[in-house]
Design an enzyme around this catalytic site. Structure first.
Site, PDB file in Angstrom:
ATOM      1  N   ASP A  29       0.823  -1.208   0.000  1.00  0.00           N
ATOM      2  CA  ASP A  29       0.000   0.000   0.000  1.00  0.00           C
ATOM      3  C   ASP A  29       0.858   1.260   0.000  1.00  0.00           C
ATOM      4  O   ASP A  29       1.826   1.367   0.755  1.00  0.00           O
ATOM      5  CB  ASP A  29      -0.890  -0.015   1.253  1.00  0.00           C
ATOM      6  CG  ASP A  29      -1.866   1.149   1.275  1.00  0.00           C
ATOM      7  OD1 ASP A  29      -2.646   1.263   0.320  1.00  0.00           O
ATOM      8  OD2 ASP A  29      -1.847   1.933   2.241  1.00  0.00           O
ATOM      9  N   GLU A  84       1.319  -0.686  -5.285  1.00  0.00           N
ATOM     10  CA  GLU A  84       0.220   0.266  -5.434  1.00  0.00           C
ATOM     11  C   GLU A  84       0.846   1.655  -5.532  1.00  0.00           C
ATOM     12  O   GLU A  84       0.990   2.364  -4.540  1.00  0.00           O
ATOM     13  CB  GLU A  84      -0.762   0.212  -4.261  1.00  0.00           C
ATOM     14  CG  GLU A  84      -2.030   1.025  -4.539  1.00  0.00           C
ATOM     15  CD  GLU A  84      -2.247   2.253  -3.653  1.00  0.00           C
ATOM     16  OE1 GLU A  84      -3.131   3.062  -3.976  1.00  0.00           O
ATOM     17  OE2 GLU A  84      -1.540   2.423  -2.654  1.00  0.00           O
TER      18      GLU A  84
END
Ligand code: GLC
Ligand code: GLC
Length: 639
Positions: A287, A329
């Site tokens: 993330d 990401e």
């Protein structure tokens, strides 16, 4: 930066002996020989990377040894069945044309982990082989950013289940040919994480886990160059703590950025990562990778050290959880997205550029930017893959490069304004029903929220909307990479305008596109006379055609100029044949002239319908039609 240590700074045999002793492992212990072998291969690399990051720190050696001890212990605890997966040489499984991904929130889609398990038969019906469950760890409610504010990486949110259930689910999914993906939210923790609480209480060791400053001097200096990510939540990147100090919070006020310039933080997070790996997770979604390294005087995004960190985390996996993969990401400029894609860094990556440009083409009925992206930015190194998607749980940001757009005579700033107004239905004639996200009047910046179906206008014109939904997916399913479905989109789920009534969601429009499981829509999925049935059948057809077409494995793509501004074309090479994919982004019929197709033998087969097509007549595509043609290039035939 300090000189990287050479491998002989660390005699890996000696280090290994020390590590075994500290971890309480004896030479003959279970599977230790495997670890020893990998240690000699990967530890020198880890040591070099760790030295590059932390070599100037006095505690560097101690931290490195502790890290290796952590890896050794974690390996010893790793379940036998996971070690079998580690030993299998199917490292390139993700390049298969049979891989299909799905993503969902555990609570919204299935209530809890048991509910997810109960949906396995449906996942098989759909053809899923990869399941991303949105963050499911302990997080304060209701302000958890959908789970992205983690307060313990070792505890499942009790509303969803237990760690034991997660392990059981991972095993059952694996037995059904589905790999489990979860987030590694490693840029920040919740302000309620134990480390953050200790920091807030004034503990100096834990204060060093975060970027905490006594006054505004350093925050002001950093903010000179740092962009605002959630300006509707708080201005700048810092928030004030109860005791008056300032802490870095890139996202929400309650998500505190970890300080990776402290090797202790790396070691602690590596331990959390290995813990997750041992629960049976196959892929970690890394993330917010772009934000993990901060340096004064820079934008604090995409710093070279962010890459070194990822390599170091990867090296730790190679020691202790060899089959674990990373998905990047990075929703940033395409040049920067590409830099994270590397077998030694992130083997998988979201493809935000393709995603955004599918929507851009749909609005403009012109594929020039998308074609340019496929030509220039699609091919990636062997041993890596894209994850191609039409939309995610996040907003759609227009992440194309301004310089790429300028080459096509498009002004990036103006174009983004047009796209934003188009997708929030402020542009005359727009079919889309999106809503703005993080509208920033200071910069003119804005992003878009909305489900796939609502962005395609399913509320208003179901026939065209269904065609648009399938057209968009036809690109994500065939350019090369893992197609990733936002579950519920396969039955055309609509925007949830009630989202603001849910506690903690009112200020975040992304919840408009995170509806609850659309049970009634699923119930209609086998009825071809309904939009749900048409979308479902169309996607199943693509999945089957893709699975039977070896040309669609891997990511290699050859551009194809259709000489028709509304029609996207690209070729996926196989052995002796290739798939020519065409997608008409206009509502009107378009003709591809026979001359444009003269590089192929006249006999072609549409692998979606099984029909043969004679290319000597050119091709007429209906409005919003797509086709995947198996063709034989003329020059291959001759040779
Ligand atoms: C990622 C997530 C997003 C979240 C943010 C902070 O971008 O996808 O949903 O808000 O990170 O964790
Ligand atoms: C991501 C991106 C940002 C995105 C956000 C989630 O990490 O950088 O563009 O919108 O976080 O909403």
């Amino acid at each position: 930066m300090p000189e990287p240590a050479t491998a002989d700074h660390f005699d890996s045999a000696k280090v290994l002996t020390a590590v075994a002793e500290k971890a309480g492992i004896r030479p003959g212990d279970r599977d230790w020989a495997d670890f020893e072998r990998r240690f000699h291969v990967h530890f020198p690399n880890l040591a070099r990377l760790f030295h590059a990051l932390y070599g100037s720190r006095p505690d560097f050696q101690d931290q490195l040894i502790s890290l290796a001890v952590e890896a050794a212990r974690s390996w010893q605890e790793r379940a036998a069945e996971l070690k079998i997966q580690d030993a299998e040489s199917d490292g390139g499984w993700f390049e298969s044309n049979r891989v299909l991904g799905g993503v969902c929130y555990v609570d919204r889609y299935a209530a809890d982990l048991e509910g997810v398990r109960a949906r396995i038969p449906y996942f098989k019906e759909l053809g899923l082989t990869y399941l991303h469950l949105m963050p499911l760890f302990l997080a304060p409610e209701p302000l958890s950013d959908g789970g992205y504010a983690v307060s313990s990486y070792r505890q499942v949110n009790p509303r969803l289940g237990t760690m034991q259930q997660l392990r059981g689910l991972a095993a059952e999914l694996r037995a059904n040919g589905i790999r489990l993906v979860v987030d590694f939210v490693f840029n920040h923790t919740s302000n309620e994480h134990e480390w953050a609480r200790k920091a807030a209480d004034g503990d100096t060791d834990f204060s060093d886990y975060y970027w905490i400053f006594p006054d505004r001097r350093m925050p002001d200096a950093f903010e000179q160059n740092v962009r605002e990510i959630f300006p509707e939540d708080h201005p700048g990147s810092f928030v004030q703590m109860p005791d008056g100090r300032w802490v870095w919070a890139t996202f929400h006020t309650y998500q505190w950025d970890l300080n990776y310039s402290n090797p202790e933080v790396f070691r602690a997070m590596a331990a959390e990562m290995l813990f997750l790996a041992n629960q049976g997770i196959s892929i970690l979604r890394m993330d917010a990778v772009a934000f993990i390294w901060k340096k004064l005087g820079t934008p604090c995004e995409n710093q070279p050290e962010a890459h070194t960190l990822l390599r170091a985390f990867n090296a730790v996996c190679r020691l202790a959880a060899p089959s674990l993969l990373f998905k990047s990401e990075a929703i940033v400029h395409p040049d920067e997205v590409a830099l994270y894609i590397d077998p030694a860094e992130c083997q998988l990556s979201y493809n935000p550029l393709q995603m955004a440009l599918i929507w851009e083409s749909m609005a403009t009925r012109n594929v020039s930017l998308l074609s340019q992206a496929l030509e220039r930015r699609h091919n990636i190194p062997p041993g890596t893959s894209w994850v191609n998607y039409v939309r995610s749980h996040d907003d759609i940001g227009w992440t194309f490069g301004d310089e790429d757009a300028a080459e096509l005579g498009i002004n990036g700033f103006d174009h983004r304004r047009f796209l934003n107004s188009f997708y929030v239905n402020r542009f005359p004639g727009s079919f889309a029903r999106g809503v703005p996200f993080q509208d920033n009047p200071n910069t003119g910046d804005c992003r878009i929220s909305g489900t796939t179906a609502s962005l395609c206008g399913l509320e208003d014109d179901s026939v065209q909307a269904v065609d648009r939904i399938l057209l968009a997916h036809s690109v994500a399913f065939s350019t090369g990479g893992i197609p990733l479905l936002y579950l519920g989109d396969e039955v055309g789920q609509l925007n949830d305008y009630e989202y603001a009534a849910e506690e903690g969601h009112e200020a975040d429009s992304r919840w408009v596109h995170r509806p609850h499981f659309p049970a009634e829509r699923y119930a209609r999925r086998h009825d071809p006379s309904t939009p749900e049935g048409a979308i479902f059948a169309g996607l199943r057809r693509m999945t089957d055609a893709r699975a039977s077409a070896p040309e669609l494995a891997g990511t290699r793509l050859i551009p194809f100029d259709t000489k028709t501004p509304a029609v996207l074309g690209y070729q996926r090479p196989g052995e002796g044949t290739l798939i020519l994919a065409l997608a008409n982004f206009s509502e009107h019929p378009q003709i591809i002239q026979a001359g444009t197709l003269s590089g192929f033998a006249p006999e072609a087969v549409d692998i979606l319908s099984g029909n043969t097509v004679n290319l000597n007549n050119g091709i007429v595509l209906r409005g919003l039609e797509y086709t995947w043609l198996r063709v034989v290039p003329v020059n291959w035939q001759q040779s």
